[in-house]
Design a protein around this motif. Structure first.
Motif, short mmCIF file in Angstrom:
data_model
loop_
_atom_site.label_atom_id
_atom_site.label_comp_id
_atom_site.label_asym_id
_atom_site.label_seq_id
_atom_site.Cartn_x
_atom_site.Cartn_y
_atom_site.Cartn_z
N LYS A 53 0.83 -1.21 0.00
CA LYS A 53 0.00 0.00 0.00
C LYS A 53 0.86 1.25 0.00
CE LYS A 53 -3.78 2.23 2.40
NZ LYS A 53 -4.73 2.17 3.50
N GLU A 54 1.89 1.28 0.83
CA GLU A 54 2.75 2.46 0.91
C GLU A 54 3.49 2.73 -0.39
OE1 GLU A 54 5.14 1.63 4.36
OE2 GLU A 54 3.55 2.24 5.74
N VAL A 55 3.98 1.67 -1.01
CA VAL A 55 4.71 1.84 -2.28
C VAL A 55 3.75 2.23 -3.40
CG1 VAL A 55 6.13 0.67 -4.02
CG2 VAL A 55 6.59 0.31 -1.58
N SER A 56 2.55 1.68 -3.39
CA SER A 56 1.60 1.93 -4.48
C SER A 56 1.17 3.39 -4.59
CB SER A 56 0.36 1.04 -4.35
OG SER A 56 -0.44 1.45 -3.26
N VAL A 57 1.23 4.13 -3.49
CA VAL A 57 0.82 5.54 -3.55
C VAL A 57 1.98 6.47 -3.85
CG1 VAL A 57 -1.17 5.19 -2.05
CG2 VAL A 57 1.00 5.86 -1.04
N LEU A 58 3.18 5.94 -3.99
CA LEU A 58 4.34 6.74 -4.35
C LEU A 58 4.17 7.25 -5.78
CD1 LEU A 58 7.13 7.64 -3.26
CD2 LEU A 58 8.06 5.58 -4.31
N GLU A 59 4.36 8.53 -5.98
CA GLU A 59 4.20 9.11 -7.31
C GLU A 59 5.13 8.42 -8.31
OE1 GLU A 59 4.23 13.46 -9.53
OE2 GLU A 59 4.92 13.30 -7.47
N GLY A 60 4.58 8.04 -9.46
CA GLY A 60 5.35 7.39 -10.51
C GLY A 60 5.24 5.88 -10.50
N VAL A 61 4.73 5.30 -9.41
CA VAL A 61 4.58 3.84 -9.33
C VAL A 61 3.27 3.44 -9.99
CG1 VAL A 61 4.24 1.90 -7.74
CG2 VAL A 61 6.00 3.61 -7.27
N THR A 62 3.34 2.45 -10.89
CA THR A 62 2.14 2.01 -11.58
C THR A 62 1.66 0.63 -11.16
OG1 THR A 62 3.46 1.16 -13.43
CG2 THR A 62 2.64 3.40 -13.63
N SER A 63 2.55 -0.18 -10.59
CA SER A 63 2.16 -1.53 -10.18
C SER A 63 3.08 -2.01 -9.06
CB SER A 63 2.27 -2.48 -11.38
OG SER A 63 2.02 -3.81 -10.99
N VAL A 64 2.46 -2.66 -8.06
CA VAL A 64 3.21 -3.19 -6.92
C VAL A 64 2.58 -4.51 -6.53
CG1 VAL A 64 3.91 -2.82 -4.53
CG2 VAL A 64 3.59 -0.86 -6.04
#
Length: 74
Positions: A25-36
């Protein structure tokens, strides 16, 4: 034009499901991330697809290291 890159991050095998979900969840909301997502076969392997013009692999890894200080890029 969007550039796409992907990385694999290894986290500790003993992390609980709740911890893995929080990392996703934390990584997915990072700007520029499209898939985690964590691999279903190898539970401690996190794959992240992102735009390298917006964020960096080091920034993503730093975020994951907040939950697992031993996380490493593969």
């Amino acid at each position: 034009m969007i550039d796409i890159a992907d990385i694999i991050i290894h986290v500790r095998q003993d992390l609980l499901s709740e911890q893995l979900e929080r990392i996703e969840k934390e990584v997915s909301v990072l700007e520029g991330v499209t898939s985690v997502n964590f691999s279903h076969e190898i539970r401690h392997r996190l794959t992240v697809v992102y735009d390298p013009l917006v964020t960096t692999s080091n920034r993503i890894l730093s975020l994951v290291k907040q939950s697992d200080k031993n996380a490493i890029l593969l």
